[in-house]
Enzyme design. Sequence first.
Site, PDB file in Angstrom:
ATOM      1  N   HIS A  42       2.072   1.321  -7.333  1.00 28.99           N
ATOM      2  CA  HIS A  42       2.365   1.650  -5.933  1.00 28.99           C
ATOM      3  C   HIS A  42       2.831   0.404  -5.187  1.00 28.99           C
ATOM      4  CE1 HIS A  42      -2.020   0.558  -5.608  1.00 28.99           C
ATOM      5  NE2 HIS A  42      -1.644   0.012  -4.475  1.00 28.99           N
TER       6      HIS A  42
ATOM      7  N   GLU B 182       1.244   3.146  -0.423  1.00 30.20           N
ATOM      8  CA  GLU B 182      -0.024   2.906   0.272  1.00 30.20           C
ATOM      9  C   GLU B 182       0.320   2.314   1.622  1.00 30.20           C
ATOM     10  OE1 GLU B 182      -2.457  -0.119  -1.630  1.00 30.20           O
ATOM     11  OE2 GLU B 182      -4.244   0.486  -0.530  1.00 30.20           O
TER      12      GLU B 182
ATOM     13  N   HIS C  84       1.483  -5.643  -0.651  1.00 30.14           N
ATOM     14  CA  HIS C  84       1.415  -5.958  -2.084  1.00 30.14           C
ATOM     15  C   HIS C  84       2.169  -4.923  -2.894  1.00 30.14           C
ATOM     16  CE1 HIS C  84      -2.228  -3.389  -1.474  1.00 30.14           C
ATOM     17  NE2 HIS C  84      -1.906  -2.871  -2.642  1.00 30.14           N
TER      18      HIS C  84
HETATM   19 CO    CO Z   1      -2.957  -1.208  -3.315  1.00 31.77          CO
END
Ligand code: CO
Length: 134
Positions: free
Chosen positions: A79, A130, A7
Amino acid sequence: MIGKLNHVAIAVRDIKKAVGIYRDILGATVSAAVPQPEHGVTTVFVALPNTKIELLEPLGADSPITKFLDRNPDGGIHHVCYEVNDIRAASDALKSTGARVLGDGEPKTGAHGKPVLFLHPKDFCGTLVELEQA
Ligand code: CO
């Protein structure tokens, strides 16, 4: 090492407004808003055919995205999340290159119930990364 883009996370001040933009203007399918007190955010997922957008709104006084929104009052990309097959192996390999894993370096359970780590933006082209166990 990294696999799929899981994502892209966008920090926003007003998640209802952001949902309106993604659902009503961009025509995407969005999830319900889920408060995640242990992460200091409320999240909404926007489902796209090849990945997801994670909308993040601050929750509580010490939200980890408050400072980001102070610097980016209109919101912005917070992020990107890449999948890895073995998060511990990835963490060890990255640390051996001198890359900084945030926090105590141990994977934590992320917003999707899977182990995640965050990597220092200064080591990754100015982008908070991440990693999520696939
Ligand atoms: Co995230």
